[in-house]
Motif scaffolding. Structure first.
Motif, PDB file in Angstrom:
ATOM      1  N   MET A   1     -13.534 -14.560 -12.075  1.00 25.35           N
ATOM      2  CA  MET A   1     -12.919 -13.283 -12.399  1.00 25.35           C
ATOM      3  C   MET A   1     -12.921 -12.359 -11.188  1.00 25.35           C
ATOM      4  N   ALA A   2     -14.058 -12.324 -10.500  1.00 22.18           N
ATOM      5  CA  ALA A   2     -14.178 -11.434  -9.347  1.00 22.18           C
ATOM      6  C   ALA A   2     -13.271 -11.898  -8.208  1.00 22.18           C
ATOM      7  N   ILE A   3     -13.143 -13.216  -8.060  1.00 24.72           N
ATOM      8  CA  ILE A   3     -12.278 -13.743  -7.000  1.00 24.72           C
ATOM      9  C   ILE A   3     -10.820 -13.371  -7.274  1.00 24.72           C
ATOM     10  N   LEU A   4     -10.402 -13.485  -8.529  1.00 20.53           N
ATOM     11  CA  LEU A   4      -9.026 -13.113  -8.867  1.00 20.53           C
ATOM     12  C   LEU A   4      -8.792 -11.615  -8.705  1.00 20.53           C
ATOM     13  N   LEU A   5      -9.790 -10.823  -9.039  1.00 22.41           N
ATOM     14  CA  LEU A   5      -9.668  -9.377  -8.856  1.00 22.41           C
ATOM     15  C   LEU A   5      -9.528  -9.029  -7.379  1.00 22.41           C
ATOM     16  N   LEU A   6     -10.320  -9.692  -6.542  1.00 24.03           N
ATOM     17  CA  LEU A   6     -10.205  -9.468  -5.094  1.00 24.03           C
ATOM     18  C   LEU A   6      -8.849  -9.945  -4.569  1.00 24.03           C
ATOM     19  N   LEU A   7      -8.357 -11.059  -5.093  1.00 27.61           N
ATOM     20  CA  LEU A   7      -7.045 -11.565  -4.684  1.00 27.61           C
ATOM     21  C   LEU A   7      -5.937 -10.580  -5.047  1.00 27.61           C
ATOM     22  N   VAL A   8      -5.967 -10.063  -6.257  1.00 28.99           N
ATOM     23  CA  VAL A   8      -4.939  -9.104  -6.690  1.00 28.99           C
ATOM     24  C   VAL A   8      -5.046  -7.819  -5.879  1.00 28.99           C
ATOM     25  N   LEU A   9      -6.263  -7.363  -5.624  1.00 31.50           N
ATOM     26  CA  LEU A   9      -6.457  -6.158  -4.822  1.00 31.50           C
ATOM     27  C   LEU A   9      -5.915  -6.357  -3.406  1.00 31.50           C
ATOM     28  N   ALA A  10      -6.184  -7.527  -2.829  1.00 29.45           N
ATOM     29  CA  ALA A  10      -5.671  -7.814  -1.478  1.00 29.45           C
ATOM     30  C   ALA A  10      -4.141  -7.870  -1.475  1.00 29.45           C
ATOM     31  N   LEU A  11      -3.547  -8.452  -2.514  1.00 34.59           N
ATOM     32  CA  LEU A  11      -2.081  -8.510  -2.588  1.00 34.59           C
ATOM     33  C   LEU A  11      -1.479  -7.116  -2.728  1.00 34.59           C
ATOM     34  N   VAL A  12      -2.102  -6.266  -3.522  1.00 35.14           N
ATOM     35  CA  VAL A  12      -1.589  -4.902  -3.697  1.00 35.14           C
ATOM     36  C   VAL A  12      -1.713  -4.121  -2.391  1.00 35.14           C
ATOM     37  N   LEU A  13      -2.845  -4.258  -1.706  1.00 32.86           N
ATOM     38  CA  LEU A  13      -3.002  -3.566  -0.428  1.00 32.86           C
ATOM     39  C   LEU A  13      -1.993  -4.061   0.607  1.00 32.86           C
ATOM     40  N   TRP A  14      -1.748  -5.357   0.622  1.00 34.19           N
ATOM     41  CA  TRP A  14      -0.751  -5.911   1.537  1.00 34.19           C
ATOM     42  C   TRP A  14       0.640  -5.378   1.202  1.00 34.19           C
ATOM     43  N   SER A  15       0.941  -5.274  -0.087  1.00 35.78           N
ATOM     44  CA  SER A  15       2.232  -4.745  -0.517  1.00 35.78           C
ATOM     45  C   SER A  15       2.402  -3.285  -0.074  1.00 35.78           C
ATOM     46  N   VAL A  16       1.323  -2.501  -0.194  1.00 37.92           N
ATOM     47  CA  VAL A  16       1.397  -1.094   0.223  1.00 37.92           C
ATOM     48  C   VAL A  16       1.593  -0.989   1.732  1.00 37.92           C
ATOM     49  N   ARG A  17       0.908  -1.848   2.487  1.00 33.49           N
ATOM     50  CA  ARG A  17       1.090  -1.832   3.953  1.00 33.49           C
ATOM     51  C   ARG A  17       2.522  -2.192   4.334  1.00 33.49           C
ATOM     52  N   LEU A  18       3.079  -3.195   3.649  1.00 34.41           N
ATOM     53  CA  LEU A  18       4.472  -3.569   3.914  1.00 34.41           C
ATOM     54  C   LEU A  18       5.428  -2.433   3.548  1.00 34.41           C
ATOM     55  N   LEU A  19       5.143  -1.769   2.445  1.00 34.68           N
ATOM     56  CA  LEU A  19       5.989  -0.659   2.015  1.00 34.68           C
ATOM     57  C   LEU A  19       5.911   0.498   3.010  1.00 34.68           C
ATOM     58  N   HIS A  20       4.725   0.759   3.499  1.00 32.77           N
ATOM     59  CA  HIS A  20       4.573   1.819   4.505  1.00 32.77           C
ATOM     60  C   HIS A  20       5.327   1.458   5.796  1.00 32.77           C
ATOM     61  N   GLY A  21       5.226   0.199   6.221  1.00 34.98           N
ATOM     62  CA  GLY A  21       5.962  -0.249   7.403  1.00 34.98           C
ATOM     63  C   GLY A  21       7.463  -0.204   7.198  1.00 34.98           C
ATOM     64  N   ALA A  22       7.915  -0.509   5.987  1.00 31.99           N
ATOM     65  CA  ALA A  22       9.347  -0.451   5.694  1.00 31.99           C
ATOM     66  C   ALA A  22       9.849   0.986   5.762  1.00 31.99           C
ATOM     67  N   TYR A  23       9.052   1.917   5.275  1.00 31.14           N
ATOM     68  CA  TYR A  23       9.456   3.323   5.329  1.00 31.14           C
ATOM     69  C   TYR A  23       9.469   3.829   6.768  1.00 31.14           C
ATOM     70  N   ARG A  24       8.436   3.437   7.536  1.00 37.39           N
ATOM     71  CA  ARG A  24       8.324   3.903   8.917  1.00 37.39           C
ATOM     72  C   ARG A  24       9.437   3.339   9.804  1.00 37.39           C
ATOM     73  N   LEU A  25       9.754   2.052   9.635  1.00 34.57           N
ATOM     74  CA  LEU A  25      10.753   1.401  10.483  1.00 34.57           C
ATOM     75  C   LEU A  25      12.168   1.407   9.881  1.00 34.57           C
ATOM     76  N   ARG A  26      12.293   1.893   8.658  1.00 35.29           N
ATOM     77  CA  ARG A  26      13.576   1.892   7.944  1.00 35.29           C
ATOM     78  C   ARG A  26      14.152   0.472   7.883  1.00 35.29           C
ATOM     79  N   ASP A  27      13.286  -0.464   7.493  1.00 31.80           N
ATOM     80  CA  ASP A  27      13.652  -1.878   7.454  1.00 31.80           C
ATOM     81  C   ASP A  27      13.707  -2.334   5.995  1.00 31.80           C
ATOM     82  N   PHE A  28      14.885  -2.805   5.591  1.00 28.84           N
ATOM     83  CA  PHE A  28      15.081  -3.216   4.204  1.00 28.84           C
ATOM     84  C   PHE A  28      14.362  -4.522   3.897  1.00 28.84           C
ATOM     85  N   SER A  29      14.240  -5.412   4.885  1.00 26.19           N
ATOM     86  CA  SER A  29      13.586  -6.702   4.639  1.00 26.19           C
ATOM     87  C   SER A  29      12.095  -6.518   4.338  1.00 26.19           C
TER      88      SER A  29
END
Length: 92
Positions: A1-29
């Motif tokens: 359970m804890a491993i899956l929670l850490l996996l989901v948390l890592a995926l969400v953080l990665w998604s937020v970083r990508l979203l921040h980079g997309a906003y900063r660089l104005r990159d649709f991909s």
């Protein structure tokens, strides 16, 4: 359970970083990549909830109700011919 929670948390953080980079660089991909990573995090949670219910049901130790007559599997299949007689056919 804890491993899956850490996996989901890592995926969400990665998604937020990508979203921040997309906003900063104005990159649709990067925006699309962020959405796909977020969807995968949701998929992990969905599959975990499905499997948790299934494993919980199977671990209760209840036997599957069986009918009174035993089920017998046979290698012989019967087909009706044009004349109406049934002829056994053996399957390999």
């Amino acid at each position: 359970m804890a491993i899956l929670l850490l996996l989901v948390l890592a995926l969400v953080l990665w998604s937020v970083r990508l979203l921040h980079g997309a906003y900063r660089l104005r990159d649709f991909s990067l925006l699309l990549a962020s959405g796909l990573v977020a969807i995968s995090a949701g998929g992990v949670i969905f599959v975990y909830s499905l499997m948790n219910g299934c494993v919980g049901y199977l671990s209760q130790g209840q036997s599957i109700p069986e009918s009174d007559a035993p089920v017998i599997m046979s290698d012989v299949a019967y087909f009706e011919s044009a004349s109406g007689a049934t002829t056994p056919t053996f399957s390999p």
